[in-house]
Design a protein around this motif. Structure first.
Motif, mmCIF file in Angstrom:
data_model
loop_
_atom_site.group_PDB
_atom_site.id
_atom_site.type_symbol
_atom_site.label_atom_id
_atom_site.label_comp_id
_atom_site.label_asym_id
_atom_site.label_seq_id
_atom_site.Cartn_x
_atom_site.Cartn_y
_atom_site.Cartn_z
ATOM 1 N N LYS A 100 27.822 23.023 48.300
ATOM 2 C CA LYS A 100 27.136 22.834 49.572
ATOM 3 C C LYS A 100 25.865 21.980 49.448
ATOM 4 N N LEU B 184 24.767 19.007 51.866
ATOM 5 C CA LEU B 184 24.135 19.218 53.164
ATOM 6 C C LEU B 184 22.679 18.753 53.197
ATOM 7 N N ASP C 64 26.862 30.781 51.247
ATOM 8 C CA ASP C 64 26.483 29.526 50.593
ATOM 9 C C ASP C 64 25.248 29.692 49.714
#
Length: 398
Positions: A234, A237, A338
């Motif tokens: 992740k 991002l 996450d």
């Protein structure tokens, strides 16, 4: 042992002060004493590694002057000594309408502080820089960077020793006594006679300062900042550093996303009262130190006035879901799973008797001492400038 100057504290501010002092006047006999068996075990070793631009600080304040001056000094030092850093930039994002005038104030303050490359971002421009960020207004701050401050501090230590300074580890200071001619710094192992004590004791700076002057009327209140880390899958991002608009009533910047110089992305920190001065975990409690914080009149006034904010911070400390919700204001795609547990740091935040959390650095001079009593963020960015300021005060005495 006898020295001209004894510096207490082996964090980045103490090391920078010792380095700047010897750089200016290498003939001085200087010792630095640190209670831990390693340097940088506390605030320096547990911070987020951000090179701050000086955006937030009141123009003309010690924080503003030292951060802006220290910023370039730090970059020059790192370039000269081959210490890696990256000026990746950051965005400050408003997510609610009431934050727009606060963001405008930040923009104007940045310009007053000489940051003429900051710019307002349209939502289209924000999406180009940070495509996953949610916001209704934003600033781009290209000056901000990332670095390993422990590496910087160890280079200071290396240069201190090259100038002939002595560094003593595992030397917890138990007392400071003053006589007509000299001060004596007493540790658990030995004592050091000196003409001048420079107190850079961080989380215990107030206690040390009171041993040098009766005029010290503030207390260090420890605030723990807890982080999560993004799972590697992740990390896409976050492209730069992403900050919310801070609450102007508090000297904290709110939960944000930080790229790290050695890889990875941190999310946080919150800001909760630590139950001991070096309380990096919720389970670490020192009843005496906790009572000192709770009984301090200034802290009681802060707690009564801002109890809702404090409760929210504490709730996020115990609820990963609530922490995630705060992060989702900036990046809605973030989900609770996450995030993995990260580290924590403890900020030494000075509080005066009347209920003010000091928003500026505090340097208190005494007869045979100079006390650095409030040097939280951006002290690491400002370290060479703070060291320059304190060393100038010190050298005037010789």
């Amino acid at each position: 042992m006898k020295y001209d100057i004894v510096v207490i504290g082996g964090g980045i501010v103490g090391l920078a002060t010792a380095y700047q002092t010897l750089k200016k006047k290498p003939s001085l006999k200087l010792a630095l004493v640190e209670k831990e068996t390693e340097l940088c075990k506390h605030q320096t070793g547990n911070n987020s590694g951000v090179i701050h631009s000086g955006l937030y600080y009141k123009p003309g304040s010690l924080k503003a002057r030292n951060c802006i001056g220290g910023y370039q000094m730090l970059l020059d030092f790192c370039s000269e000594n081959e210490i890696p850093y990256e000026l990746c930039g950051k965005v400050v994002v408003a997510t609610d309408e009431f934050q727009k005038p606060l963001l405008e104030n930040l923009y104007n303050r940045g310009l007053e502080n000489g940051l003429d490359k900051i710019s307002k971002l349209s939502m289209e421009a924000l999406k180009e820089i940070e495509p996953h960020v949610n916001g209704i207004a934003a600033l781009n701050v290209p000056y901000t960077g990332i670095i390993d401050y422990v590496a910087v501090a160890h280079k200071y230590a290396e240069l201190i020793q090259a100038f002939g300074g002595d560094i003593f580890l595992g030397e917890k200071v138990t007392g400071i006594k003053q006589s007509t001619g000299l001060a004596t710094v007493i540790t658990e192992k030995q004592s050091f006679e000196t003409s001048l004590v420079i107190n850079c004791g961080g989380l215990y700076s107030d206690k040390l300062a009171r041993q040098t002057s009766e005029e010290v009327d503030l207390k260090i209140i420890p605030f723990r900042g807890e982080y999560f880390k993004l799972k590697p899958e992740k990390e896409y991002l976050v492209k730069h550093l992403i900050y919310p608009v801070p609450d102007p009533n508090f000297p904290f910047l709110g939960v944000h996303f930080t790229r790290m110089i050695n890889g990875g992305i941190e999310a946080g920190p919150n800001a909760v009262l630590a139950f001991r001065r070096e309380g990096y975990k919720k389970s670490q409690i020192h009843l005496g130190e906790l009572a000192e914080s709770l009984m301090w009149p200034g802290f009681q006034k802060v707690a009564m006035k801002y109890w809702k904010t404090g409760f929210g911070e504490m709730y996020r400390s115990f609820s990963k879901a609530a922490f995630t919700k705060a992060l989702q204001k900036l990046i809605p795609e973030i989900e609770e799973n996450d995030l993995v547990d990260g580290g924590a740091g403890v900020r030494a935040q000075a509080c005066d008797r009347t209920g003010g959390l000091l928003d500026d650095f505090a340097i208190i001079e005494a007869n045979k001492a100079i006390n650095v009593c409030n040097a939280p963020s951006p002290a690491a960015t400002s370290s060479l400038s703070i060291g320059n300021t304190v060393s100038s005060l010190a050298i005037e005495r010789f």
